[in-house]
Design a protein around this motif. Structure first.
Motif, PDB file in Angstrom:
ATOM      1  N   ALA A 246       0.921  -1.328   0.089  1.00 58.46           N
ATOM      2  CA  ALA A 246      -0.110   0.082  -0.093  1.00 58.46           C
ATOM      3  C   ALA A 246       0.597   1.338   0.114  1.00 58.46           C
ATOM      4  CB  ALA A 246      -0.731   0.021   1.291  1.00 58.46           C
ATOM      5  N   THR A 247       2.022   1.111   0.041  1.00 58.90           N
ATOM      6  CA  THR A 247       3.005   2.304   0.375  1.00 58.90           C
ATOM      7  C   THR A 247       3.786   2.507  -1.156  1.00 58.90           C
ATOM      8  OG1 THR A 247       3.421   1.689   2.454  1.00 58.90           O
ATOM      9  CG2 THR A 247       4.946   3.365   1.509  1.00 58.90           C
ATOM     10  N   VAL A 248       3.536   3.809  -1.473  1.00 58.21           N
ATOM     11  CA  VAL A 248       4.176   4.240  -2.849  1.00 58.21           C
ATOM     12  C   VAL A 248       5.634   5.110  -2.289  1.00 58.21           C
ATOM     13  CG1 VAL A 248       4.054   5.392  -5.011  1.00 58.21           C
ATOM     14  CG2 VAL A 248       1.996   4.299  -4.101  1.00 58.21           C
ATOM     15  N   PRO A 249       6.806   4.301  -2.579  1.00 59.90           N
ATOM     16  CA  PRO A 249       7.742   5.128  -2.058  1.00 59.90           C
ATOM     17  C   PRO A 249       8.186   6.815  -2.866  1.00 59.90           C
ATOM     18  CG  PRO A 249       8.566   3.425  -3.298  1.00 59.90           C
ATOM     19  CD  PRO A 249       7.008   3.104  -3.335  1.00 59.90           C
ATOM     20  N   LEU A 250       8.908   7.510  -2.086  1.00 60.43           N
ATOM     21  CA  LEU A 250       9.260   8.677  -2.814  1.00 60.43           C
ATOM     22  C   LEU A 250      10.225   8.540  -3.806  1.00 60.43           C
ATOM     23  CD1 LEU A 250       8.720  11.774  -2.090  1.00 60.43           C
ATOM     24  CD2 LEU A 250      10.932  11.682  -0.963  1.00 60.43           C
ATOM     25  N   SER A 251      10.858   7.497  -3.957  1.00 59.27           N
ATOM     26  CA  SER A 251      11.969   7.223  -5.014  1.00 59.27           C
ATOM     27  C   SER A 251      11.136   6.982  -6.284  1.00 59.27           C
ATOM     28  CB  SER A 251      12.535   6.034  -4.646  1.00 59.27           C
ATOM     29  OG  SER A 251      11.901   5.001  -4.500  1.00 59.27           O
TER      30      SER A 251
END
Length: 668
Positions: free
Chosen positions: A470-475
C-alpha cells in the motif's frame, strides 16, 4: 573568556590603580572565593559590604547607625591603604545623585591610597557620571577548568559520605563535567549530587538527565528549541560511515585532545533524500557527544524593523555560546536561508544575505565546543558559500538505505514497540522494499501494527506485506529529483553508508596487505604513550600521560624524563601564588616551569604534599627549611614543601595547591 584570563586582567587593573570596577555576575559565592584569592596574592585587605550587614570586617565600633550607602562612603577612609572593597548589589543606590556625587568626591582619595571599589551584582549599570573613571567587566560562567575543581569537591564529599559506590574513569569524569557546562557552579554541583547520589552505574540516561538541567537556558529565547536526548546511535539503522565519523569527533572534546592541541570540530552538513535519517542523526549526535541539543529556527529570527533580524540572530548566537558545549541543529537549512541564492540579482533578499553572512562569520570565528548539524534536501537552493571547506568539517550524502540498512531499520522500529522479530521474515520485507526511505519503512511497521490491532490480531507477516504493497515510495514519485541529487553528490560528498559489504571486504584486504608489507618499527611499538607524545612535540600531553601512567611522580622524575626533548635546567622555581614563600621545586628552565604552571592552572595535574624521605631516597632536595604541609599563614622566609604530582586533587589541600607561579630560584 576563561576565568583565569579575567582574573589576570582584574589583577592587572587593581595593581594599576583602577579605583572603580563594576563586576557583572549572579555567581556570588564562586567569585567571592576567587576575589579573596586575588586579594591574598596581591597582599591586599579585602572588605565586603552588603546593605544588611555593612562593612565586614568593620573599621570601627564607633558607628552604631544601620548600614547605608552614605555610611559606606564615609567609612572608606578608616581602612589602611591598598584595600579592596567588594560592594554587593549597590546598583539601586546609583540612581541617587547624592551617592553618585559622593563617589566622585572620594575618587582622588581612593587613587592616592590605592584602594579599589569592586561593585558586584547581577546588574552592572554604570551612571554616566562615572563612566570615565570606571571599568565594567562581565564575569564569565564557569569554564571546564572551574567545573573540574567543583566536581572534585563534590565527588570527594560523595565518596566520604559513602553516598556513591561508583568507580569513575578520567573519561567518565570528563563527560560528567561537559554535561553541565553552561550552568553556574552551584547549579552544576546540585545536578551532580542529584545524579550521582546512590548511583551504581553510569549510563546514557544519567547524562541525558544532567544535560536536561540546561533546558531553562534555551527556553529563555523563543527562537531556540531544546530537545531531550532520547535518540542514540543504536536508533539509526545503517549510516555506519557517518556514525563512525561522529564518534571520532566526540573524542576531539576529551581532555587528552586538549592536551595535544587537537582543534575543536565545527560541524557537519547532511545532504540527502527526504526521510532517510538526517534529522534523526542530528538528535543522535547530541547523545553521542553528551551535549544538549538546541534547534535554531532561522525563520523565527526575522523581525519587522530594520536591523531587528540581525540583532535577534546575534542575541540568539550569544545565548547558544552561553549554553556551550552544545549541538546546534539547523533543520532544512535551505528553507531557513531562502532568498540568499539570488544574491546579486533583483530577487535577492538582502536581509537573508546579511543573516547568512553573520552566521557564517560566527561559525568561522567560533572557538567554543559548539557542534553545528545542518540538514538539507535540496542542493540547488543551498547558498554556495555554505559549501566552502572550512564552514563545515564534512559534507555527507545520506542515500536511500541498502538491504542491510532496511532490515536494521525494520528491526529497530519493531523492537522500539516491544515486538520480537524472530517469528517474522524481516529479510523478505527488506528485499521487497528497495527504494524505500527510513521513514517509509517506519510507516510500514506503524500501518501493519494499527491494522492488526484493529482486527484484534497479533502482528503477522501478512500485515507487513499488505502495508508494503500500500506504500508508494518517494523514489518513484520524485525519481527525477532523487536521481539529480545522487548525481550531484557523486563526487562532491562523502557517503554516509559504506558502498557494500564486498567493497568493505576489499578495503579490509587492502589494508591488511599494506600492514603486512610495512616494516615494523620496534621503537614505535614498544615506546610508552608519553614518550611517543614527547617525540612528536606534544610536551604538555606527554607530562600528563607520564603522570597518569605512574600514578604519582616527583619533580626530579619529570625533569629526567623530559630532558631529551627540551631544556629542563635553569634558574626558575615553582611556588604557591597564594603563599609565595612556599617553594615546591627549583632549578627548572623557564619552558618547563611554564608547562607545569599551565598544567596546574588548567587542572590537568595536581600538587600533593609528600614525605621528605621520598626525596632523600633519590638524594635530591632543596636547601631550605622544610614544611610538613601547606598553610594559609604567611611564611616570613622561603621554605620548601616536598611535593609530588598526580592527576587527581588532594582531598584536603586541593584549593591551597591549585595555583602555582614561577620565580627566579636556582637550586642551592
Amino acid at each position: 573568556m576563561k576565568t583565569t584570563n579575567v582574573l589576570n586582567d582584574l589583577r592587572a587593573r587593581i595593581e594599576s590603580g583602577y579605583p572603580l570596577i563594576f563586576l557583572n555576575s549572579a555567581e556570588e559565592d564562586r567569585w567571592e572565593r576567587e576575589l579573596a584569592e586575588v586579594a591574598m596574592e596581591l597582599e591586599r585587605g579585602l572588605v565586603t559590604w552588603t546593605i544588611t550587614r555593612g562593612l565586614q570586617p568593620p573599621a570601627s565600633d564607633q558607628f552604631n547607625e544601620p548600614p547605608s550607602a552614605r555610611l559606606l562612603l564615609d567609612q572608606l577612609s578608616l581602612y589602611p591603604d591598598e584595600h579592596l572593597f567588594l560592594v554587593k548589589d549597590f546598583h539601586p543606590f546609583l540612581s541617587d545623585p547624592y551617592i553618585v556625587r559622593s563617589i566622585r568626591d572620594v575618587l582622588p582619595q581612593l587613587i592616592k591610597q590605592r584602594k579599589t571599589l569592586l561593585f558586584f551584582g547581577p546588574v552592572s549599570a554604570v551612571p554616566l557620571e562615572l563612566e570615565k573613571e570606571s571599568i565594567k567587566i562581565k564575569l564569565p560562567m564557569p569554564d571546564y577548568d572551574d567545573l573540574r575543581e567543583e566536581f572534585d569537591r563534590v565527588w570527594s564529599d560523595l565518596q566520604t559520605s559513602d553516598a556513591s559506590t561508583l568507580q569513575l574513569s578520567t573519561d567518565d569524569e570528563d563527560r560528567l563535567i561537559k554535561s553541565v557546562m553552561g550552568l553556574t557552579a552551584q547549579e552544576a554541583c546540585q545536578a551532580w549530587r542529584r545524579a550521582l547520589h546512590s548511583c551504581r552505574e553510569l549510563n546514557d540516561d544519567l547524562f541525558a538527565t544532567l544535560i536536561s538541567e540546561k533546558r531553562s537556558l534555551a527556553t529563555a529565547s523563543d527562537i531556540l528549541e531544546f530537545y531531550d536526548l532520547e535518540d542514540g546511535a543504536s536508533d539509526i539503522g545503517g549510516l555506519d560511515q557517518l556514525k563512525d565519523w561522529i564518534s571520532k569527533r566526540a573524542e576531539a572534546y576529551s581532555p587528552r585532545a586538549r592536551e595535544q592541541n587537537v582543534p575543536l570540530p565545527k560541524g557537519v552538513l547532511l545532504l540527502g533524500v527526504q526521510g532517510c535519517g538526517k534529522s534523526l542523526t542530528a538528535r543522535a549526535t547530541a547523545r553521542i557527544l553528551s551535549f544538549p541539543l538546541i534547534r535554531l529556527d532561522i525563520a523565527a529570527v526575522l523581525g519587522a524593523q530594520r536591523g531587528e533580524s540581525e540583532r535577534n540572530l546575534r542575541n540568539v548566537l550569544n545565548l547558544v555560546e552561553s549554553i556551550a558545549p552544545a549541538v546546534l541543529w539547523l533543520d532544512e537549512i535551505e528553507k531557513g536561508f531562502a532568498g540568499v541564492e539570488d544574491d546579486g540579482r533583483a530577487g535577492a533578499d538582502n536581509t537573508m544575505v546579511r543573516l547568512l553572512g553573520t552566521f557564517l562569520t560566527w561559525m568561522m570565528e567560533l572557538d567554543l565546543p559548539i557542534f553545528v548539524v545542518a540538514t538539507t534536501n535540496s542542493i540547488e537552493r543551498l547558498p554556495p558559500e555554505m559549501l566552502r571547506r572550512g564552514r563545515f568539517d564534512e559534507l555527507f550524502f545520506v542515500d536511500l538505505p541498502n538491504f542491510e540498512e532496511r532490515r536494521n531499520i525494520l528491526e529497530i522500529h519493531l523492537r522500539k514497540r516491544g515486538w520480537k522479530t524472530e517469528q517474522l521474515d524481516i529479510d523478505d520485507i527488506a528485499r521487497r522494499s528497495e527504494g524505500f526511505s527510513g521513514s517509509e519503512l517506519e510507516q510500514i511497521v506503524v500501518s501493519a501494527l494499527i491494522e492488526a490491532f484493529g482486527d484484534h490480531r497479533v502482528l503477522a507477516q501478512g500485515d507487513l506485506e499488505r502495508a508494503w504493497r500500500a506504500t508508494v515510495p518517494l523514489s518513484i514519485t520524485m525519481e527525477d529529483k532523487i536521481f539529480a541529487l545522487r548525481n550531484w553528490a557523486q563526487d562532491r560528498c562523502r557517503r554516509a553508508t559504506s558502498d557494500s559489504r564486498v567493497t568493505a571486504m576489499l578495503e579490509a584486504e587492502h589494508r591488511n596487505d599494506l600492514a603486512r608489507s610495512a616494516k615494523p618499527d620496534p621503537a614505535a611499538s614498544t615506546a610508552p604513550p608519553w614518550m611517543q607524545l614527547a617525540s612528536a612535540g606534544q610536551l604538555k600531553a606527554a607530562i600528563v600521560e607520564f603522570v597518569r601512567a605512574k600514578g604519582e611522580v616527583l619533580f626530579p622524575e619529570i625533569v629526567d624524563v623530559m630532558r631529551p626533548y627540551m631544556e629542563v635546567a635553569g634558574d626558575q622555581g615553582l611556588a604557591l601564588r597564594t603563599n609565595p614563600n612556599t617553594v615546591l621545586w627549583a632549578g627548572l628552565s623557564q619552558a618547563l616551569s611554564e608547562l607545569l604552571t599551565e598544567l596546574t592552572a588548567s587542572k590537568r595535574i595536581y600538587i600533593h604534599p609528600t614525605e621528605l624521605d621520598r626525596y632523600k631516597s633519590i638524594q635530591q632536595g632543596i636547601r631550605l627549611p622544610v614544611l610538613k604541609e601547606p598553610t594559609d599563614d604567611r611564611i616570613p622566609r622561603a621554605a620548601w614543601l616536598p611535593a609530588s604530582v598526580r592527576t587527581a586533587p588532594h582531598p584536603v589541600h586541593g584549593t591551597r595547591l591549585s595555583r602555582i607561579g614561577r620565580m627566579r630560584l636556582a637550586p642551592s
